[in-house]
Every structure is written in structure tokens, then in C-alpha cells.
Design a protein around this motif. Structure first.
Motif, short mmCIF file in Angstrom:
data_model
loop_
_atom_site.label_atom_id
_atom_site.label_comp_id
_atom_site.label_asym_id
_atom_site.label_seq_id
_atom_site.Cartn_x
_atom_site.Cartn_y
_atom_site.Cartn_z
N MET A 164 0.95 -1.04 -0.21
CA MET A 164 -0.01 -0.45 -0.01
C MET A 164 0.85 1.07 -0.03
SD MET A 164 -2.55 1.34 3.24
CE MET A 164 -3.18 -0.71 3.32
N ASN A 165 0.29 2.01 -0.69
CA ASN A 165 1.13 3.58 -0.40
C ASN A 165 1.43 4.13 0.80
OD1 ASN A 165 1.68 6.29 -1.22
ND2 ASN A 165 1.88 6.08 -2.84
N SER A 166 1.95 4.64 1.05
CA SER A 166 1.76 4.93 2.61
C SER A 166 2.55 6.51 2.64
CB SER A 166 2.81 4.94 3.71
OG SER A 166 2.72 4.58 4.53
N SER A 204 -0.60 7.67 -6.35
CA SER A 204 0.06 6.05 -6.73
C SER A 204 -1.11 5.43 -5.97
CB SER A 204 1.14 6.37 -6.47
OG SER A 204 2.35 6.11 -5.62
N GLY A 205 -1.29 5.91 -4.71
CA GLY A 205 -2.16 5.06 -3.38
C GLY A 205 -3.72 5.77 -3.22
N ALA A 207 -8.69 6.27 -4.28
CA ALA A 207 -7.47 5.19 -4.81
C ALA A 207 -8.10 5.56 -6.40
CB ALA A 207 -7.32 3.53 -3.89
N ASP A 222 -7.97 0.50 -0.39
CA ASP A 222 -7.49 0.26 -0.95
C ASP A 222 -7.10 -1.31 -1.76
OD1 ASP A 222 -3.68 0.67 -1.73
OD2 ASP A 222 -3.48 -1.04 -0.74
N HIS A 228 -7.12 -2.48 -5.82
CA HIS A 228 -6.30 -3.11 -6.16
C HIS A 228 -7.10 -4.71 -6.87
CE1 HIS A 228 -3.04 -6.86 -6.44
NE2 HIS A 228 -3.91 -7.57 -5.71
#
Length: 362
Positions: free
Chosen positions: A1-3, A295-296, A318, A349, A353
Motif C-alpha cells: 500500500m502506498n503510505s 499512486s495510492g 484510490a 486500497d 487493487h
């Protein structure tokens, strides 16, 4: 996951000492859990260090000066401001992975892909699923459809209205009511549909528009002005709007969740304004662009997003992407500012996906 959720002190320029951080964290967590102000006396009992109510009030006063908390009423406890919520989310919120039970539930409700369901149906299920699990409003946005057209038909409803029926390659159907030019005859409706169907050779909507532009001389010969107008209307209807440049579709499920526990008429009106805003096409453009710039998962709290400046709502959103890694839509949850962000973020997230996998056909 993007953080992107761990850099608040750098972004805000604020740092808190241990006492201030603990007081602030307890106020925010109490608000997210119960939605009520937390007073100094109760707060002093919750702290791991020994602080009198008077000392707690001094710390709260400092936090107020920083713009992180406020008192909703005289002599009341404190609530976090939007700035405070943003600082908490960025600096202190711990975002973990989904619980296995939640992951399995999302996969189960998205399992329609294995049953050959069309993408539109799956997107609706994704929105409904997010609403049910988050207790907010689930939201899915799609970019403009490039579905392959198979058949077009116009059915008169009234002298000045008709139903445009457009069928895609996988038998997805869109029915839209369109306004008819004055004096439109049944034969013109038939002629417009016949002309469109004669040129539906496995083309997407943009391809068909391009072909019709090239065939404009043929259009003039084969159709009179009213029929030409209907051809154009039929194409616009498939896009979901009579306006050029329509960015796509918006699917919202669970609006009633946002009204639970809301008793103030002004708050209800603000929520209605939110949904009115969401229905406008320019809001779709805004939503897609918001998702695309990161991006996330991204979090927008209250007035950080102009769409929610009046409604006092938050958005966790997202993007999902196709096989070329291009953003084709976005998925998210709308809720009150006291949304359970740490739980909703991994949920959104993971759903994004799964939608990316479906969009890639994998």
C-alpha cells in the motif's frame, strides 16, 4: 500500500512534546470513536502520565492556539479541527493490513468476475460492498466508456421525448430519455437508428464518432437535419450526458448511511448539497484527477476538497488502472470527518487493487 500518510510533521512544520501529543491523540481518538468532545477531567484519567485537570487545560489551550482542537461550546470539552484531523492522520495514524475476514468478504462480494458478470455490474457491487463494510457511502467512478456498440434504437415516448436504447458488445444496455426536436417524425427516428446501426462495425464510441465525422457528406445525403440531430443525440446519450467531454460514470451506494444519526436540518441539507455536487459532471472530472495525482490511497478531510467544503465530509479514494497502467477510474468511501480512517484506507486500497486486476483481465 502506498503510505503517503506518515509525513505530517514535515508537511505541517508542527512538532508536539510528549504531553501535548498524548492529550491531542486522546482527543482525536475519542472523537473518531464517539463523536463527542472530551473534557479535561475525563482526559486526565485516560493519560498514561500524571496530569491534573488544570494542567490538561493548559495543554489544551496550547493545542487550540496551534489550530489543532477547538471548543464547540463554552466550558465544553474539545474536538479536533480539520487541521487537527489532517495532522493526526499524517503523523500518528497507524494503517495496517486488512483483517483476513475483511479481505475474504471483499473477495467474496467481488467474485462476480468469475461468473462472467459485466464490468458495470461489478463496479456497482464494489460500491455497495464498500458502503456495507465501511458504513459510509461507497463510491466508484469510471472514465468514459469505450464499449463496443452493437445496436441502437430510438423509441418515441412523447411528441418531444424518446428513449434511446444502446446495446454494447457484451449485451450491456443503456436506456436514456432524450429530448426530440420539434416536429420529429417516427420515420426520422427509424432513419437515425438505421444509419447508426449500418455503421456499427465493431467500433467503440470514439471510433464511431470519428467515422461519422468522415462520413458527414453521406450523412447529409442519407438523413435530413432532424435525423442528423438524433444521430448526434444517440452518441451523446451513450456517453452518459448530452454534453461533450463527459468524463464517465459515477456509482454511489449507501447514501442513507451518511444520514444515520444526523438530526440537524442544516447538516442534512449540507449532505444533500454534497450529493448534488457529486451528480454534476465537473465533479467527476475532479474526482478522477484527485485519484490520478497520487499512486495510492489519498485522504481528503472536509474543506481540503472543494466538493466537501459545505458538507463537512471526508473522502478516502484510490485509483484503479488498466493493463497499460492508465487510470481508468477511482474507488472510495465518503463519510463524516470522524470516519475510521485506519480501517477504511486498507479497505479502499485492496478494492482498488482488485478492480485493477479485473480491468487488466487478470
Amino acid at each position: 500500500m502506498n503510505s503517503d500518510l506518515s509525513q505530517a510533521e514535515d508537511k505541517s512544520g508542527m512538532t508536539l512534546d510528549d504531553r501535548s501529543r498524548e492529550v491531542f491523540r486522546r482527543i482525536v481518538e475519542s472523537y473518531l470513536e464517539r463523536g463527542e468532545p472530551l473534557g479535561s477531567r475525563n482526559l486526565s484519567r485516560l493519560l498514561p502520565m500524571s496530569l491534573s485537570p488544570a494542567s490538561v487545560r493548559n495543554v489544551m489551550s496550547d493545542l487550540e492556539e496551534l489550530g489543532l482542537i477547538y471548543a464547540p461550546h463554552i466550558s465544553a470539552g474539545r474536538l479536533p479541527t480539520e487541521t487537527g484531523l489532517r495532522f493526526f492522520v499524517d503523523a500518528y495514524m497507524q494503517v495496517g493490513d486488512l483483517a483476513e475476514s475483511e479481505r475474504s468478504e471483499i473477495e467474496r462480494q467481488m467474485s462476480g468476475a468469475q461468473r462472467g458478470q459485466p464490468m458495470d455490474t461489478l463496479l456497482g457491487e464494489a460500491s455497495q460492498m464498500l458502503s456495507g463494510i465501511s458504513r459510509g457511502a461507497g463510491l466508484v467512478m469510471t472514465s468514459k466508456s469505450d464499449a463496443i456498440l452493437k445496436h441502437v434504437e430510438f423509441i418515441r415516448l412523447e411528441p418531444t421525448k424518446a428513449l434511446a436504447v444502446l446495446v454494447g458488445e457484451h449485451n450491456e444496455v443503456e436506456n436514456r430519455i432524450i429530448d426530440l426536436p420539434a416536429g420529429t417524425t417516427s420515420s426520422q427516428l427509424t432513419a437515425a437508428a438505421n444509419f447508426l446501426n449500418a455503421h456499427l462495425n465493431g467500433q467503440t464510441l470514439p471510433e464511431l464518432k470519428s467515422v461519422l465525422t468522415q462520413l458527414k457528406d453521406d450523412v447529409r445525403r442519407e438523413l435530413d437535419q432532424l435525423s442528423q440531430d438524433l444521430v448526434g443525440r444517440g452518441l451523446a446519450v451513450w456517453s452518459g450526458s448530452s454534453d461533450e467531454g463527459s468524463p464517465g460514470r459515477l456509482i454511489v451506494r449507501g447514501r442513507a448511511n451518511l444520514l444515520e444519526g444526523v438530526e440537524d436540518a442544516a447538516d442534512i441539507d449540507r449532505l444533500r448539497m454534497l450529493f448534488d455536487d457529486l451528480e454534476r459532471k465537473d465533479s467527476l472530472i475532479e474526482m478522477i484527477s484527485l485519484a490520478e495525482t497520487g499512486s495510492g490511497v489519498r485522504i481528503f478531510i472536509g474543506s481540503e476538497n472543494k466538493l466537501f467544503s459545505l458538507s463537512g465530509s471526508s473522502l478516502v479514494v484510490a485509483p484503479y488502472r488498466d493493463s497499460d497502467n492508465q487510470v481508468v477510474g477511482a474507488v472510495g468511501v465518503i463519510g463524516p470527518t470522524r470516519l475510521n480512517y485506519s480501517r477504511v484506507v486498507p479497505m479502499v486500497d485492496y478494492t482498488a487493487h482488485l478492480l485493477s486486476k479485473l480491468s487488466r483481465g487478470s
